[in-house]
Write an enzyme that holds these catalytic residues in place. Structure first.
Site, short mmCIF file in Angstrom:
data_model
loop_
_atom_site.label_atom_id
_atom_site.label_comp_id
_atom_site.label_asym_id
_atom_site.label_seq_id
_atom_site.Cartn_x
_atom_site.Cartn_y
_atom_site.Cartn_z
N LYS A 176 0.81 -1.23 0.00
CA LYS A 176 0.00 0.00 0.00
C LYS A 176 0.85 1.28 0.00
CE LYS A 176 -4.15 -1.99 2.09
NZ LYS A 176 -5.20 -1.82 3.11
N TYR B 288 -11.62 -10.04 9.85
CA TYR B 288 -12.80 -10.89 9.63
C TYR B 288 -12.37 -12.34 9.57
CZ TYR B 288 -10.96 -9.86 4.99
OH TYR B 288 -10.12 -9.66 3.93
#
Ligand code: ATR
Length: 274
Positions: free
Chosen positions: A68, A220
């Protein structure tokens, strides 16, 4: 005849990614034909592979760990939210062969909290756990919602202080240790640490939460996360994990690439059924 528009996810590793599934459902819903592939690229090759992808006609890319920051350096232009995040998770080719870098993580989190879960941020107290890239990526969009009070708590306090200082112009933020966060309880607690990867919950004092606190874990998994379990065993009624954020950040990327924001409800439901 040209084939479908091409999109990729650059990461290392990427094999576990749900992005092809999510974007595939978006495209089907909208009657679009797209080709979405995973590309596992080691850091030294990242720049060359991205440039080759776009030079050969690629339309857009998602970028995940560990690229990123490199993607932010590569982009010709960045959205304000990406500039603030100092990280890019979405690249889009613009007119004049200009590569735009965006960061849709924060918008995805806000959309999930407000739009899907009905959790208002305006006027509420908000505790963020962690001080790495995950927190930096979502801070500006969270602060834009006007929470009354924001604290960043982190195991390494100096990192939390640094981050609070970097975003001080966007709202009042304090920083401290996990222990400090228990001086009062919070309306919303968001876990953005990577503690769950080693099966742990951040070491929060019980006083930081009460039964009506909304506890949201940005990670998650198929089962409740350690942070969710920690909260639930202390009587917290509403605990959530980051599946909705995952789908919403993807919808924001799709919007940037193709000018239309897919409806996320069916995709979220499909993921919940898996
Ligand atoms: P990311 O980009 O996912 O945010 P990072 O920059 O490595 O990754 O940050 C990881 C975050 O999780 C940090 O806030 C880290 O705390 P430190 O700054 O003290 O290292 C936090 N973290 C990781 N393991 C943790 C644990 N077991 N308990 C609490 N916090 C943890």
């Amino acid at each position: 005849m040209p084939g479908p528009d091409r999109y990729v996810l650059f990461g290392h590793p990427v094999s576990h990614s749900w992005s092809p599934f999510i974007h595939g459902l978006f495209a089907r819903q909208l009657g679009h034909e797209i080709d979405y592939q995973l590309m596992d690229v080691a850091p030294p090759r990242f720049r060359a592979v991205v440039l080759e992808f776009f030079a050969s006609g690629g339309r857009g890319a998602n970028v995940t760990v560990p690229h990123k920051l490199a993607a932010a350096e590569l982009a010709n232009d960045m959205t304000e939210r990406a500039r603030r995040a100092e990280a890019v998770n979405t690249l889009a080719m613009r007119e004049g062969n200009s590569l735009l870098g965006d960061n849709t993580d924060g918008a995805g989190l806000v959309a999930d909290l407000i739009g899907n879960l009905g959790v208002q941020l305006s006027g509420r107290s908000l505790l963020l756990l962690g001080a790495g890239g995950a927190v930096r990526g979502v801070l500006a969009p969270l602060l834009a919602e006007g929470p009354a009070r924001v604290m960043i708590a982190n195991r390494t306090v100096s990192r939390a202080s640094q981050l609070a200082g970097a975003f001080a112009d966007l709202g009042a933020i304090t920083a401290g240790s996990f222990g400090d966060s228990g001086r009062n309880s919070w309306d919303i607690v968001i876990n953005a640490t990577s503690a769950g990867l080693s099966g742990q919950a951040p070491d929060l004092p019980d006083a930081a939460i009460h039964p009506e606190t909304v506890c949201y874990d940005m990670s998650y998994s198929r089962t409740d996360t350690p942070f969710q379990r920690w909260a639930a065993t202390r009587g917290v009624v509403r605990t959530h994990q980051g599946w909705g954020m995952l789908v919403e950040q993807a919808a924001e990327a799709y919007l940037l690439w193709r000018g239309v924001r897919p409806d996320t409800g069916a995709v979220r439901a499909a993921l919940a059924r898996l």
